[in-house]
Structures are given as C-alpha cells and as structure tokens.
Design a protein around this motif. Structure first.
Motif, PDB file in Angstrom:
ATOM      1  N   ASN A 238      -8.882   6.296   3.584  1.00  0.00           N
ATOM      2  CA  ASN A 238      -9.461   4.957   3.468  1.00  0.00           C
ATOM      3  C   ASN A 238     -10.202   4.506   4.722  1.00  0.00           C
ATOM      4  O   ASN A 238     -11.038   3.609   4.655  1.00  0.00           O
ATOM      5  CB  ASN A 238      -8.388   3.931   3.127  1.00  0.00           C
ATOM      6  CG  ASN A 238      -7.318   3.825   4.192  1.00  0.00           C
ATOM      7  OD1 ASN A 238      -6.528   4.759   4.368  1.00  0.00           O
ATOM      8  ND2 ASN A 238      -7.266   2.714   4.911  1.00  0.00           N
TER       9      ASN A 238
ATOM     10  N   HIS B 240      -2.627   3.447   4.902  1.00  0.00           N
ATOM     11  CA  HIS B 240      -2.095   2.905   3.661  1.00  0.00           C
ATOM     12  C   HIS B 240      -0.771   3.553   3.274  1.00  0.00           C
ATOM     13  O   HIS B 240       0.093   2.896   2.700  1.00  0.00           O
ATOM     14  CB  HIS B 240      -3.095   3.129   2.513  1.00  0.00           C
ATOM     15  CG  HIS B 240      -4.202   2.137   2.479  1.00  0.00           C
ATOM     16  ND1 HIS B 240      -5.316   2.284   1.670  1.00  0.00           N
ATOM     17  CD2 HIS B 240      -4.387   0.967   3.145  1.00  0.00           C
ATOM     18  CE1 HIS B 240      -6.133   1.263   1.834  1.00  0.00           C
ATOM     19  NE2 HIS B 240      -5.600   0.446   2.729  1.00  0.00           N
TER      20      HIS B 240
ATOM     21  N   GLU C 278      -9.406  10.375  -5.829  1.00  0.00           N
ATOM     22  CA  GLU C 278      -9.397   8.933  -5.621  1.00  0.00           C
ATOM     23  C   GLU C 278      -8.086   8.483  -4.973  1.00  0.00           C
ATOM     24  O   GLU C 278      -8.075   7.628  -4.067  1.00  0.00           O
ATOM     25  CB  GLU C 278      -9.597   8.210  -6.948  1.00  0.00           C
ATOM     26  CG  GLU C 278     -10.964   8.412  -7.573  1.00  0.00           C
ATOM     27  CD  GLU C 278     -11.150   9.786  -8.218  1.00  0.00           C
ATOM     28  OE1 GLU C 278     -12.314  10.197  -8.394  1.00  0.00           O
ATOM     29  OE2 GLU C 278     -10.135  10.455  -8.537  1.00  0.00           O
ATOM     30  N   GLU C 279      -6.967   9.051  -5.409  1.00  0.00           N
ATOM     31  CA  GLU C 279      -5.670   8.722  -4.815  1.00  0.00           C
ATOM     32  C   GLU C 279      -5.595   9.212  -3.375  1.00  0.00           C
ATOM     33  O   GLU C 279      -5.034   8.534  -2.507  1.00  0.00           O
ATOM     34  CB  GLU C 279      -4.541   9.337  -5.648  1.00  0.00           C
ATOM     35  CG  GLU C 279      -4.358   8.656  -6.994  1.00  0.00           C
ATOM     36  CD  GLU C 279      -3.489   9.447  -7.948  1.00  0.00           C
ATOM     37  OE1 GLU C 279      -2.991   8.850  -8.915  1.00  0.00           O
ATOM     38  OE2 GLU C 279      -3.332  10.680  -7.759  1.00  0.00           O
TER      39      GLU C 279
ATOM     40  N   TYR D 186      -7.512   6.774  -1.176  1.00  0.00           N
ATOM     41  CA  TYR D 186      -6.758   5.553  -0.888  1.00  0.00           C
ATOM     42  C   TYR D 186      -5.624   5.830   0.100  1.00  0.00           C
ATOM     43  O   TYR D 186      -5.427   5.076   1.049  1.00  0.00           O
ATOM     44  CB  TYR D 186      -6.170   4.964  -2.173  1.00  0.00           C
ATOM     45  CG  TYR D 186      -5.385   3.696  -1.908  1.00  0.00           C
ATOM     46  CD1 TYR D 186      -6.035   2.467  -1.791  1.00  0.00           C
ATOM     47  CD2 TYR D 186      -3.996   3.727  -1.725  1.00  0.00           C
ATOM     48  CE1 TYR D 186      -5.322   1.303  -1.512  1.00  0.00           C
ATOM     49  CE2 TYR D 186      -3.281   2.566  -1.447  1.00  0.00           C
ATOM     50  CZ  TYR D 186      -3.945   1.362  -1.335  1.00  0.00           C
ATOM     51  OH  TYR D 186      -3.244   0.222  -1.040  1.00  0.00           O
TER      52      TYR D 186
ATOM     53  N   SER E  52       0.827  -1.210   0.000  1.00  0.00           N
ATOM     54  CA  SER E  52       0.000   0.000   0.000  1.00  0.00           C
ATOM     55  C   SER E  52       0.862   1.261   0.000  1.00  0.00           C
ATOM     56  O   SER E  52       0.538   2.253  -0.662  1.00  0.00           O
ATOM     57  CB  SER E  52      -0.943   0.008   1.202  1.00  0.00           C
ATOM     58  OG  SER E  52      -0.229   0.115   2.421  1.00  0.00           O
TER      59      SER E  52
END
Length: 264
Positions: A151, A209, A143-144, A147, A119
């Motif tokens: 998250n 992550h 979106e990045e 993550y 991750s």
C-alpha cells in the motif's frame, strides 16, 4: 574464519528467497547468513505455488521448533532477523536463549497485544473468514497483497513483488495469533521477562496495514519488565513490504548499524 551466523526468517505469503538481497548484503558485511524456508516449503516460488498443501497445517510451534533445530545445529549462536510472523518467531527463539540477538521487523502480534487495528484484521480475515483454513494453505490475490504489503509503494511495484515472491502460506498461525490472549499456553506467547536474553530490535513501518505501528509499539511495551536491551525504530513512510521493496536497503543497513552497536 566464518563470520557470525545470521538466520533470516520470513513471514506469511513470502518465499524464503525474498531475503536474497539481505543475505548478499550481510555476507558483504562479514556475516555468515542463511534464509531457510518454513517446514515443507519448496525451494522455489513456482514450486510453492504449484503445491500449496506442502506447507498446510503448520502452526507457530512447529515452525519455531523447525528454526530452533537449525539454530542449535550451528557452531555458535546466531543473530536472527525476522519479518512479520518471522518477527514473532525470532522473539520466541530469543526468549528461549537460542540466539545472540534478534531483529524483528513488522512482527506479528505476540500474546499480550490486546488491540488490533481494522487494517490488520482485514488482512488476517483472508484466512480467518473460513474455519477450515486453520488446516489449509491460504494465498493472497494481487489486490490483497497490494493492500496488506504494497500500500505504500506504487501499484506496479506491488504487482511485480507479488509475481516474484508471493506464495501460499498456512492459515494456522493466524488462528493461533487471533486466539492467543484466550489460550493459557498459546504458541504465540513469548518470554518477554527474560533478563538473560540477547538484545532485541523492533522495527515498524508507519504505513503498515498488516502489522500497524501500534502493534509493534505494544510489543515493545511488553518487554518493559526486562532489563535486557529492547530498542525500537520506525520508518514512518513504509508499509509491510519494507523488507523487499525499493527501499529495503535502508531498513537492512539500519539493522546492520544496530548490530554493530551491540558489538555483533
């Protein structure tokens, strides 16, 4: 009479103003806190997003020396609180005896951390996938960001944090950290054997992550040859956004309690 100075140091992809709630809380508790940005960082998130080249090509040594100058200009040595790459930076400065104590939250891997989980590599690849990013500023998509940071929180909250605080950051520190164990005088090296430094608290998020708990635990082990205080706290259900999401106060109050226990 002014309280003990505190310098808050952010990491990649967040603006210095993301520390605003911490600054207010620490001031309410008698400290004299500031949250200066990285070299070249504009004063606002909007300006930073409009002018990403302002922070491009700054590496770990540049940024560490930038904060060293700020610390040395204070009337007394400060307490340092850093998140992510800011966590690496506060360890650098503490090892140089430029602080009374340091709190490193989800600290980016220092030299000597050998294994990076998938991750962490996935997040770092945002910059590392293109060698030209070593000299550029790199931004995350929503979106990045979700993550790498959000998250462990609802997607809606992650999107709001991204909108409020996310900025482009230099790619160079990621390249330096990635090659640290192959470079004799890497800027990601920290004096973990220093017996005379102030106390250090390492904080990890169990669902992080970007800097998984295994990385922070590996950092803690690197200090085992020093008798200086090195403590570790883990928040099992927290991700990399733990300094700015809805649960930030729990982390901040844990840091405050630890500082009080050190007599600071």
């Amino acid at each position: 009479m002014a309280g003990t100075p505190v310098i808050f140091i952010h990491g990649l992809w967040l603006h210095a103003t993301s520390w605003a709630p911490w600054v207010e809380l620490f001031r309410e508790n008698g400290y004299d806190p500031i949250a200066p940005g990285w070299p070249g960082e504009p004063d606002t998130v909007a300006e930073a997003n409009a002018n990403p080249d302002a922070v491009a090509n700054h590496g770990i040594e540049d940024v560490a020396n930038h904060y060293a100058a700020i610390a040395e200009a204070l009337p007394v040595q400060p307490v340092l609180v850093g998140h992510s790459f800011g966590g690496l930076l506060v360890q650098n400065l503490l090892g140089r005896n430029l602080a009374n104590a340091a709190v490193a939250i989800d600290a980016a891997p220092i030299k000597g951390v050998l294994n990076l989980p998938f991750s962490a590599l996935r997040v770092a690849s945002v910059a590392l996938k293109n060698p030209a990013n070593n000299h550029r500023a790199v931004a995350l998509t929503p979106e990045e960001f979700h993550y790498g940071f959000g998250n462990a929180i609802p997607e809606e909250e992650s999107a709001e944090l991204y909108k409020q605080w996310a900025i482009p950051s230099p790619g160079k520190p990621l390249f330096e950290a990635a090659t640290a164990n192959f470079v004799p005088h890497s800027p990601a090296a920290v004096d973990t054997k220093n017996e005379d430094r102030g106390p250090l608290l390492l904080i990890a998020g169990g669902k992080d992550h970007t800097v998984p708990e295994s990385v922070v635990k590996a950092e803690a082990k690197l200090y085992r040859k020093s008798n200086a205080v090195t403590d570790y706290i883990q928040f099992d259900d927290r991700g990399h956004s733990l300094t700015l999401d809805h649960g930030w106060r729990q982390v901040a109050e844990s840091a405050l309690a630890w500082l009080r226990a050190q007599g600071l």
